[in-house]
Structure formats: C-alpha cells, structure tokens
Design a protein around this motif. Sequence first.
Motif, mmCIF file in Angstrom:
data_model
loop_
_atom_site.group_PDB
_atom_site.id
_atom_site.type_symbol
_atom_site.label_atom_id
_atom_site.label_comp_id
_atom_site.label_asym_id
_atom_site.label_seq_id
_atom_site.Cartn_x
_atom_site.Cartn_y
_atom_site.Cartn_z
ATOM 1 N N VAL A 124 0.841 -1.203 0.000
ATOM 2 C CA VAL A 124 0.000 0.000 0.000
ATOM 3 C C VAL A 124 0.875 1.251 0.000
ATOM 4 O O VAL A 124 1.820 1.356 0.787
ATOM 5 N N VAL A 125 0.554 2.205 -0.865
ATOM 6 C CA VAL A 125 1.340 3.441 -0.956
ATOM 7 C C VAL A 125 0.576 4.673 -0.467
ATOM 8 O O VAL A 125 1.184 5.682 -0.126
ATOM 9 N N GLY A 146 -0.789 -0.268 -8.617
ATOM 10 C CA GLY A 146 -1.832 0.555 -9.224
ATOM 11 C C GLY A 146 -3.222 -0.002 -9.026
ATOM 12 O O GLY A 146 -4.182 0.471 -9.641
ATOM 13 N N SER A 147 -3.359 -0.989 -8.149
ATOM 14 C CA SER A 147 -4.675 -1.543 -7.837
ATOM 15 C C SER A 147 -5.258 -0.839 -6.624
ATOM 16 O O SER A 147 -4.562 -0.135 -5.893
ATOM 17 N N ALA A 155 -11.188 7.527 -8.943
ATOM 18 C CA ALA A 155 -9.806 7.102 -9.170
ATOM 19 C C ALA A 155 -9.336 7.591 -10.529
ATOM 20 O O ALA A 155 -10.032 7.414 -11.535
ATOM 21 N N LEU A 156 -8.163 8.194 -10.559
ATOM 22 C CA LEU A 156 -7.545 8.637 -11.806
ATOM 23 C C LEU A 156 -6.546 7.587 -12.261
ATOM 24 O O LEU A 156 -5.684 7.170 -11.485
ATOM 25 N N LYS A 157 -6.655 7.170 -13.514
ATOM 26 C CA LYS A 157 -5.777 6.134 -14.038
ATOM 27 C C LYS A 157 -4.672 6.725 -14.918
ATOM 28 O O LYS A 157 -4.753 7.883 -15.347
ATOM 29 N N GLY A 167 -3.118 0.384 -12.832
ATOM 30 C CA GLY A 167 -3.104 1.642 -13.559
ATOM 31 C C GLY A 167 -3.620 2.855 -12.819
ATOM 32 O O GLY A 167 -3.591 3.964 -13.354
ATOM 33 N N VAL A 168 -4.088 2.685 -11.586
ATOM 34 C CA VAL A 168 -4.581 3.837 -10.822
ATOM 35 C C VAL A 168 -3.402 4.620 -10.253
ATOM 36 O O VAL A 168 -2.475 4.033 -9.685
#
Length: 209
Positions: free
Chosen positions: A22-23, A39-40, A76-78, A63-64
């Motif tokens: 987790v980031v 990116g999930s 969410a921005l991808k 990709g998120v």
Amino acid sequence: VVTWGGNGGDSSAVADRLASGVVSITGATVAFAALKDAGSVVTWGNQGQGGDSRAIADRLVGGVVSIAATHQAFAALKDTGSVVTWGNPVQGGDSSAVADSLVSGVVSITRSALAFAALKDSGSVVTWGHGGDITAVAVADRLAGGVVSIAGTVSAFSAVKDTGEVVTWGNPFNGGDSSTVADHLAAGVVSICGATAGAFAAWKDVRTG
C-alpha cells in the motif's frame, strides 16, 4: 495497513490484500480506499458509501495513480487519463452523465464534500455530483479551456486560469460566489487554497494583478 474504530475501522474482509504494497490511503466519511504499488485499489467500510467497489473491480486492478473522495464516494484517476467512480451516486459515485468526457485526458481530480471536478489536459473542467454543475451557474464557457488548477471547499469550487483569472461555482455561502471580490480575481492570481469549512484564499502576484 492497520485499522480500528467504528464506521470503516474493520478491514478484516480485505486484510490479506492490505498486508503489503500500500502506498496511500484515501478516506471518505465511513469508507476507505487504499492504493497499492501495482496501481490496484482495495476498499472497505460502508458498502453504499464507497466501501464496496465490486461493481467496477475490473477497472481497479491496475493503472490507478491517485484517488479522491467526497463524503460518500470515490474517484480514481488512471494512468490513461480516465476516471473510475463508485459510492453514493448523488455525491459523485455516478459519473455516467459525463462519462464520455472522462475516458481520457484527465490530469487531476478535486473534490468538495459532495462533488468532483476533473481538470483535463486541454485546460477544460468536467464536474459531477451534487452542487458541482457548472452549467447551472453559467460558468461553463469560462471553464472550456485555460484552467491550470482547481481548489474546493465543502460545497464549492474555484478554478485558476492561465490568465490569472479565477472562476467560482457551487454553494454561494461556501465560496461559490466571488462577486464581492471579483475585481481582485480578474488577473494575477497564482494559486488558491480552499478551507474545508467553506472559504477560499487567493495568492496573487502583485506585479501582474
């Protein structure tokens, strides 16, 4: 991730997915969304207010790059410039009315308590949710291009344009009406800070504005 407390404090159903990677974590009122290094996205909390993302899970597997939240919804921005939304449909969880404008080109998402505003690479603005409608306050033509940043309060937005002009919309009592200071916002504004309770502060370059 370690969670505790009520109203979103129980993440046991997704604990295995929160054990590593987790980031960042974004919180709505009673739900959370965790962004992982792949990116999930992992969500938990009140199901109707953003804790349940199963309906769009296939679009959140990678990709998120960032997540924004209103009180009861997430966006969410991808990395493709597209946007995925879920949660309370009235508070921004349903972006179907502007879906065609959110397929690509989005560079950032700003939130109020009940709505979202997306800035596109063309300098235009796309809004959805409760109280975010730019067409209802006749500012849509001023937000069709040239916008460089957006700030939000609890129920209003303000946009800074490349001319240094500021455009505001939303609840007039929470910053949506800037008519009393319009002369000061016509040019020279560098950035805007939105206070959560309902006010804006604009930083100006006195040499140009």
